[in-house]
Scaffold this motif. Structure first.
Motif, mmCIF file in Angstrom:
data_model
loop_
_atom_site.group_PDB
_atom_site.id
_atom_site.type_symbol
_atom_site.label_atom_id
_atom_site.label_comp_id
_atom_site.label_asym_id
_atom_site.label_seq_id
_atom_site.Cartn_x
_atom_site.Cartn_y
_atom_site.Cartn_z
ATOM 1 N N GLY B 1 70.846 1.232 -36.165
ATOM 2 C CA GLY B 1 69.706 2.134 -36.111
ATOM 3 C C GLY B 1 68.998 2.038 -34.771
ATOM 4 O O GLY B 1 69.348 1.236 -33.911
ATOM 5 N N ASP B 2 67.991 2.871 -34.604
ATOM 6 C CA ASP B 2 67.224 2.880 -33.356
ATOM 7 C C ASP B 2 66.432 1.586 -33.218
ATOM 8 O O ASP B 2 65.847 1.107 -34.197
ATOM 9 N N SER B 3 66.406 1.052 -32.002
ATOM 10 C CA SER B 3 65.696 -0.208 -31.782
ATOM 11 C C SER B 3 65.253 -0.322 -30.339
ATOM 12 O O SER B 3 65.756 0.372 -29.452
ATOM 13 N N VAL B 4 64.299 -1.226 -30.125
ATOM 14 C CA VAL B 4 63.771 -1.510 -28.792
ATOM 15 C C VAL B 4 63.765 -3.014 -28.589
ATOM 16 O O VAL B 4 63.317 -3.762 -29.470
ATOM 17 N N THR B 5 64.260 -3.442 -27.448
ATOM 18 C CA THR B 5 64.271 -4.859 -27.108
ATOM 19 C C THR B 5 63.437 -5.063 -25.846
ATOM 20 O O THR B 5 63.677 -4.422 -24.827
ATOM 21 N N GLN B 6 62.472 -5.952 -25.972
ATOM 22 C CA GLN B 6 61.578 -6.222 -24.858
ATOM 23 C C GLN B 6 61.770 -7.629 -24.365
ATOM 24 O O GLN B 6 62.159 -8.516 -25.122
ATOM 25 N N MET B 7 61.435 -7.788 -23.092
ATOM 26 C CA MET B 7 61.410 -9.106 -22.475
ATOM 27 C C MET B 7 60.482 -10.010 -23.273
ATOM 28 O O MET B 7 59.361 -9.614 -23.618
ATOM 29 N N GLU B 8 60.956 -11.193 -23.571
ATOM 30 C CA GLU B 8 60.134 -12.107 -24.339
ATOM 31 C C GLU B 8 59.025 -12.680 -23.480
ATOM 32 O O GLU B 8 59.198 -12.924 -22.303
ATOM 33 N N GLY B 9 57.899 -12.901 -24.099
ATOM 34 C CA GLY B 9 56.813 -13.529 -23.368
ATOM 35 C C GLY B 9 56.586 -14.936 -23.878
ATOM 36 O O GLY B 9 57.442 -15.491 -24.565
ATOM 37 N N PRO B 10 55.440 -15.496 -23.587
ATOM 38 C CA PRO B 10 54.406 -14.879 -22.756
ATOM 39 C C PRO B 10 54.754 -14.925 -21.273
ATOM 40 O O PRO B 10 55.555 -15.737 -20.845
ATOM 41 N N VAL B 11 54.140 -14.005 -20.528
ATOM 42 C CA VAL B 11 54.307 -13.956 -19.088
ATOM 43 C C VAL B 11 52.973 -14.298 -18.447
ATOM 44 O O VAL B 11 51.948 -13.734 -18.815
ATOM 45 N N THR B 12 53.009 -15.219 -17.522
ATOM 46 C CA THR B 12 51.798 -15.625 -16.801
ATOM 47 C C THR B 12 52.022 -15.430 -15.313
ATOM 48 O O THR B 12 53.008 -15.925 -14.773
ATOM 49 N N LEU B 13 51.109 -14.697 -14.693
ATOM 50 C CA LEU B 13 51.206 -14.415 -13.262
ATOM 51 C C LEU B 13 49.861 -14.665 -12.595
ATOM 52 O O LEU B 13 48.823 -14.678 -13.262
ATOM 53 N N SER B 14 49.907 -14.782 -11.293
ATOM 54 C CA SER B 14 48.677 -14.852 -10.516
ATOM 55 C C SER B 14 48.250 -13.444 -10.113
ATOM 56 O O SER B 14 49.087 -12.527 -10.023
ATOM 57 N N GLU B 15 46.968 -13.306 -9.889
ATOM 58 C CA GLU B 15 46.446 -12.009 -9.456
ATOM 59 C C GLU B 15 47.187 -11.552 -8.197
ATOM 60 O O GLU B 15 47.537 -12.353 -7.335
ATOM 61 N N GLU B 16 47.440 -10.237 -8.126
ATOM 62 C CA GLU B 16 48.121 -9.565 -7.014
ATOM 63 C C GLU B 16 49.638 -9.772 -7.023
ATOM 64 O O GLU B 16 50.330 -9.273 -6.117
ATOM 65 N N ALA B 17 50.164 -10.455 -8.019
ATOM 66 C CA ALA B 17 51.618 -10.606 -8.116
ATOM 67 C C ALA B 17 52.241 -9.290 -8.576
ATOM 68 O O ALA B 17 51.567 -8.399 -9.109
ATOM 69 N N PHE B 18 53.575 -9.191 -8.371
ATOM 70 C CA PHE B 18 54.338 -8.024 -8.843
ATOM 71 C C PHE B 18 54.774 -8.273 -10.278
ATOM 72 O O PHE B 18 55.216 -9.353 -10.622
ATOM 73 N N LEU B 19 54.652 -7.241 -11.092
ATOM 74 C CA LEU B 19 54.981 -7.369 -12.510
ATOM 75 C C LEU B 19 56.163 -6.494 -12.877
ATOM 76 O O LEU B 19 56.220 -5.312 -12.504
ATOM 77 N N THR B 20 57.091 -7.072 -13.625
ATOM 78 C CA THR B 20 58.129 -6.294 -14.316
ATOM 79 C C THR B 20 58.218 -6.808 -15.737
ATOM 80 O O THR B 20 58.335 -8.015 -15.947
#
Lengths: 117, 114
Positions: B1-20
């Protein structure tokens, strides 16, 4: 304009009691959806209304769950004989019909947090 | 069936970092794709959407491109802020098993440190 509203915002109930959750969609939105958000299960689709009819009820977790919509507006989700595993945030959303059909863009209410003790 | 797979978190970054935040989907037909965001203590809000292949959705500095060839809809932001701390949900929408609904990924919790 007013967004989707839900009541109550929080509900604590004893195991075995019945609860009713209410959703008031955005005026003019013909489609209404119920989802459940719980730890470990993510966001789970429950049921969808087009007008007052529900074409697909297969997302309801058990026959203790039922939902209705009247007048193409307000909807109630009823859970009978609540169990502890019913504890979750119940989210309602609505969407509108465009000239090309539904956009599937849904607008969510703030949710009702249900705790079954 | 239809499904969505997302990157597992949690994700922690510093301010002004690049996010994907990666998101891939499985679907029959041609769904619309969405990113929703849930800020602490608030409800789900639509962040951006794309309705057909190669469309790019953008909002608040976030972008995602509907890639049919890789069945992906990755969320990106060039410079994150503390106020971007939230849970992000990728979703596909369409008529699924006879019902119009959204199918969500599990969500990715993002924390941005100053």
């Amino acid at each position: 304009g007013a967004g989707v509203s839900q009541s109550p915002s929080n509900k604590v109930t004893e195991k075995g009691k019945d609860v009713e959750l209410r959703c008031d969609p955005i005026s003019g939105h013909t489609a209404l959806y119920w989802y459940r958000q719980s730890l470990g299960q993510g966001l789970e689709f429950l049921i969808y209304f087009q007008g007052n009819s529900a074409p697909d009820k297969s997302g309801l977790p058990s026959d203790r769950f039922s939902a209705e919509r009247t007048g193409g507006s307000v909807s109630t989700l009823t859970i009978q004989r609540t169990q502890q595993e019913d504890s979750a945030v119940y989210l309602c959303a609505s969407s509108y019909r465009t000239s090309g059909g539904f956009t599937y863009e849904q607008y969510f209410g703030p949710g009702t947090r249900l705790t079954v003790t | 069936g239809d499904s969505v797979t997302q990157m597992e978190g949690p994700v922690t970054l510093s301010e002004e970092a690049f996010l994907t935040i990666n998101c891939t989907y499985t679907a029959t037909g041609y769904p619309s794709l969405f990113w929703y965001v849930q800020y602490p203590g608030e409800g789900l809000q639509l962040l951006l959407k794309a309705t057909k292949a190669d469309d790019k959705g953008s909002n608040k500095g976030f972008e995602a491109t509907y890639r049919k060839e890789t069945t992906s809809f990755h969320l990106e932001k060039g410079s994150v802020q503390v106020s971007d701390s939230a849970v992000y949900f990728c979703a596909l929408g369409g008529v699924i098993q006879g019902a119009q609904k959204l199918v969500f990924g599990q969500g990715t919790r993002l924390t941005i440190n100053p």
